[in-house]
Design an enzyme around this catalytic site. Structure first.
Site, short mmCIF file in Angstrom:
data_model
loop_
_atom_site.label_atom_id
_atom_site.label_comp_id
_atom_site.label_asym_id
_atom_site.label_seq_id
_atom_site.Cartn_x
_atom_site.Cartn_y
_atom_site.Cartn_z
N GLU A 60 0.84 -1.01 0.10
CA GLU A 60 -0.01 0.17 -0.04
C GLU A 60 0.82 1.29 -0.22
OE1 GLU A 60 -2.40 -3.34 0.46
OE2 GLU A 60 -0.53 -2.80 1.97
N GLN A 82 -7.44 -2.35 -1.63
CA GLN A 82 -8.25 -3.13 -1.69
C GLN A 82 -9.50 -3.15 -0.62
OE1 GLN A 82 -7.19 -7.77 -1.55
NE2 GLN A 82 -6.72 -7.00 -3.84
N HIS A 129 -11.79 -6.35 7.81
CA HIS A 129 -12.44 -5.94 6.53
C HIS A 129 -13.59 -5.07 6.81
CE1 HIS A 129 -9.73 -9.68 5.67
NE2 HIS A 129 -9.89 -9.15 4.46
#
Length: 337
Positions: A60, A82, A129
């Site tokens: 990243e 992502q 997530h």
């Protein structure tokens, strides 16, 4: 107008921006051949070639650092992280380089960089997530922060972000990719094809950054929300019977203070709803602004309904998620105050 999911609208925004300006490039983990984990960039590499849409290493800080260099030299990179949960290794690059470049160079350089990332929960993604880190970016001078709640806005705001000469953090509520979600996880999913905001104009159009929209007119209480919580707030107002006015902020930085103030002065009450944790969440800034600008119009203390101050749990997803029951209860308490 054609009807699109939010995924399709984001993909279409990329197409429009890349066709209009050869300097627009797209890259990130798996965004090229694979089309992204949520398929938001599907078909871009095939259409525009591997020089303009390509896969990056799993890094990243490398993605964002490379994009900042590209932006400084005149390109307009639109990169994908992502999941928003993975952005932290790139935070130094965003804060120390992207956000500061215009200022530290006295305007000689700009950073027309857009950083897209799926955000929020409601998909049983667990603590790595499901995070909503928007407040970390609204604290940083030099950035713009956008959170669309529907396909129409997703396309218009993304094109506007790519065309902006400043770095933009573009947070996409992943629970809304395929349809609006009001927090009732036990009910059938409503697709965007059956929602008015699933209608998205073809071709180029933009929605202004820094402008909120009133999604539901009301006179008793103002609800400030963004992303998935817009639909939760609408459902809570309907189910509780409270005449709530629901404002979709759309852009958090800059925030549309005029629309907020006008609504709160009309209703005299304010409820703030977001999925991120309570402490130091963006709702605290909103509460401070409402208190400062609407103090003499308030009939009750400002309330917040948010996620809890814990990592996002997997097994207790719907206990953490600020659903219509919690929001509706807060609306009722506000009306009694």
């Amino acid at each position: 107008m054609p009807r699109m999911t939010m995924i399709e609208a984001i993909r279409d925004a990329h197409m429009v921006a890349m066709e209009k300006d050869d300097n627009v490039v797209v890259f990130g983990e798996d965004v090229g051949y694979f089309g992204g984990v949520f398929r938001c960039t599907q078909g871009l590499q095939e259409r525009f070639g591997r020089d303009r849409c390509f896969d990056s290493p799993i890094s990243e800080c490398g993605i964002v650092g490379t994009a900042i260099g590209m932006a400084a030299y005149g390109l307009r990179p639109c990169v994908e992280i992502q999941f928003a949960d993975y952005v932290y290794p790139a935070y130094d690059q965003i804060v120390s380089e992207a956000a500061r470049l215009r200022h530290r160079s006295a305007g000689d350089f700009t950073c027309p960089l857009t950083i897209r990332m799926p955000t929020g929960g409601g998909i049983f993604g667990g603590q790595t997530h499901s995070q909503s880190p928007e407040a970390l970016f609204t604290h940083v001078s030099g950035l713009k922060v956008v959170v669309p709640s529907n396909p129409y806005d997703a396309k218009g705001l993304l094109i506007a972000s790519i065309e902006d000469d400043n770095p933009v953090i573009f947070l996409e509520p992943k629970r809304l990719y395929n349809g609006p979600f009001d927090g009732h996880h036990d009910k059938p999913i409503i697709p965007w094809s059956k929602h008015a905001l699933g209608e998205v104009p073809a071709g180029h159009f933009t929605e202004p950054l820094g402008k909120a929209v009133v999604r539901r007119e009301g006179g008793a209480v103002t609800v400030l929300a963004y992303g998935t919580m817009v639909y939760v707030a609408e459902a809570a107002a309907e189910e509780s019977g409270v005449d709530a006015e629901v404002i979709d902020l759309r852009t958090l930085l800059p925030v549309d203070l005029d629309t907020i103030v006008a609504s709160v002065k009309k209703t005299g009450r304010c409820l703030i709803v977001h999925e991120a944790t309570l402490t130091s969440g963006f709702g605290a800034e909103l509460a401070a602004l409402v208190q400062e600008h609407c103090f003499y119009h308030l009939e009750a203390p400002i309330r917040r309904v948010t996620g809890w101050d814990t990592p996002y749990p997997h097994a207790q997803e719907w206990t953490y998620f600020p659903g219509p029951a919690r929001v509706g209860a807060a609306l009722g308490e506000l009306m009694e105050g």
